[in-house]
Scaffold this motif. Structure first.
Motif, PDB file in Angstrom:
ATOM      1  N   LYS A   8      -4.916   8.883  -7.413  1.00 19.68           N
ATOM      2  CA  LYS A   8      -4.361   7.809  -6.582  1.00 19.68           C
ATOM      3  C   LYS A   8      -3.069   8.271  -5.903  1.00 19.68           C
ATOM      4  O   LYS A   8      -2.843   8.015  -4.726  1.00 19.68           O
ATOM      5  N   GLY A   9      -2.231   8.979  -6.646  1.00 23.12           N
ATOM      6  CA  GLY A   9      -0.975   9.475  -6.084  1.00 23.12           C
ATOM      7  C   GLY A   9      -1.206  10.435  -4.934  1.00 23.12           C
ATOM      8  O   GLY A   9      -0.551  10.349  -3.896  1.00 23.12           O
ATOM      9  N   ALA A  10      -2.158  11.364  -5.103  1.00 27.45           N
ATOM     10  CA  ALA A  10      -2.457  12.331  -4.042  1.00 27.45           C
ATOM     11  C   ALA A  10      -3.014  11.625  -2.813  1.00 27.45           C
ATOM     12  O   ALA A  10      -2.665  11.959  -1.668  1.00 27.45           O
ATOM     13  N   GLU A  11      -3.863  10.641  -3.023  1.00 21.84           N
ATOM     14  CA  GLU A  11      -4.439   9.914  -1.893  1.00 21.84           C
ATOM     15  C   GLU A  11      -3.355   9.131  -1.140  1.00 21.84           C
ATOM     16  O   GLU A  11      -3.357   9.102   0.097  1.00 21.84           O
ATOM     17  N   ILE A  12      -2.420   8.540  -1.855  1.00 19.34           N
ATOM     18  CA  ILE A  12      -1.322   7.810  -1.213  1.00 19.34           C
ATOM     19  C   ILE A  12      -0.476   8.771  -0.376  1.00 19.34           C
ATOM     20  O   ILE A  12      -0.100   8.453   0.754  1.00 19.34           O
ATOM     21  N   LEU A  13      -0.194   9.952  -0.910  1.00 19.49           N
ATOM     22  CA  LEU A  13       0.581  10.927  -0.153  1.00 19.49           C
ATOM     23  C   LEU A  13      -0.167  11.371   1.098  1.00 19.49           C
ATOM     24  O   LEU A  13       0.413  11.454   2.181  1.00 19.49           O
ATOM     25  N   LEU A  14      -1.453  11.638   0.972  1.00 18.21           N
ATOM     26  CA  LEU A  14      -2.247  12.065   2.121  1.00 18.21           C
ATOM     27  C   LEU A  14      -2.291  10.975   3.187  1.00 18.21           C
ATOM     28  O   LEU A  14      -2.231  11.255   4.393  1.00 18.21           O
ATOM     29  N   MET A  15      -2.352   9.727   2.754  1.00 22.28           N
ATOM     30  CA  MET A  15      -2.406   8.607   3.697  1.00 22.28           C
ATOM     31  C   MET A  15      -1.142   8.484   4.540  1.00 22.28           C
ATOM     32  O   MET A  15      -1.153   7.825   5.584  1.00 22.28           O
ATOM     33  N   GLN A  16      -0.066   9.136   4.143  1.00 23.97           N
ATOM     34  CA  GLN A  16       1.169   9.049   4.918  1.00 23.97           C
ATOM     35  C   GLN A  16       1.000   9.631   6.317  1.00 23.97           C
ATOM     36  O   GLN A  16       1.662   9.199   7.261  1.00 23.97           O
ATOM     37  N   PHE A  17       0.094  10.587   6.477  1.00 22.41           N
ATOM     38  CA  PHE A  17      -0.170  11.129   7.818  1.00 22.41           C
ATOM     39  C   PHE A  17      -0.771  10.042   8.706  1.00 22.41           C
ATOM     40  O   PHE A  17      -0.397   9.896   9.863  1.00 22.41           O
ATOM     41  N   ARG A  87     -11.377   8.915  -4.623  1.00 27.19           N
ATOM     42  CA  ARG A  87     -10.345   9.003  -5.644  1.00 27.19           C
ATOM     43  C   ARG A  87     -10.986   9.212  -7.001  1.00 27.19           C
ATOM     44  O   ARG A  87     -12.037   8.654  -7.299  1.00 27.19           O
ATOM     45  N   VAL A  88     -10.331   9.976  -7.853  1.00 27.63           N
ATOM     46  CA  VAL A  88     -10.800  10.207  -9.218  1.00 27.63           C
ATOM     47  C   VAL A  88     -10.905   8.869  -9.927  1.00 27.63           C
ATOM     48  O   VAL A  88     -10.025   8.027  -9.843  1.00 27.63           O
ATOM     49  N   GLY A  89     -12.007   8.646 -10.613  1.00 28.35           N
ATOM     50  CA  GLY A  89     -12.224   7.409 -11.331  1.00 28.35           C
ATOM     51  C   GLY A  89     -13.059   6.412 -10.546  1.00 28.35           C
ATOM     52  O   GLY A  89     -13.370   5.334 -11.044  1.00 28.35           O
ATOM     53  N   GLU A  90     -13.399   6.746  -9.306  1.00 26.45           N
ATOM     54  CA  GLU A  90     -14.256   5.871  -8.491  1.00 26.45           C
ATOM     55  C   GLU A  90     -15.559   6.602  -8.210  1.00 26.45           C
ATOM     56  O   GLU A  90     -15.601   7.801  -8.114  1.00 26.45           O
ATOM     57  N   GLY A  91     -16.620   5.855  -8.063  1.00 28.97           N
ATOM     58  CA  GLY A  91     -17.931   6.461  -7.839  1.00 28.97           C
ATOM     59  C   GLY A  91     -18.301   6.717  -6.446  1.00 28.97           C
ATOM     60  O   GLY A  91     -17.865   6.501  -5.458  1.00 28.97           O
TER      61      GLY A  91
END
Length: 91
Positions: A8-17, A87-91
């Protein structure tokens, strides 16, 4: 193309673009953000674990280090706009 798994943290950071450009324009490969943009979102999201998030984006070639900031790589663009990961933890 392999599926990319992000925390989730990595996805939030990537979404900043994307957030920097907005829904109408969207981010493009090669566009960059200063490192402080990532630190700011980490400070604004106290319940999210960002441990290792930036490193996983670099290792997965979703972003690239450029001077004092980071640029969006083609793989990061594909993740954001072509739905090639989840995201990890989602299917």
């Amino acid at each position: 193309m392999p599926t990319i798994l992000l925390s989730k943290g990595a996805e939030i950071l990537l979404m900043q673009f994307h957030e920097a450009k907005g829904d109408r324009t969207g981010a493009r490969p090669g566009e960059s953000l200063p490192a402080e943009a990532f630190r700011k979102v980490e400070a604004e999201s106290p319940g999210v674990d960002f441990e290792g998030a930036l490193e996983s984006l670099l290792e997965g070639n979703l972003i690239q280090k450029e001077g004092e900031g980071y640029s969006l790589a083609q793989e990061g663009y594909d993740y954001l706009y072509k739905r090639v990961g989840h995201r990890v933890g989602e299917g």
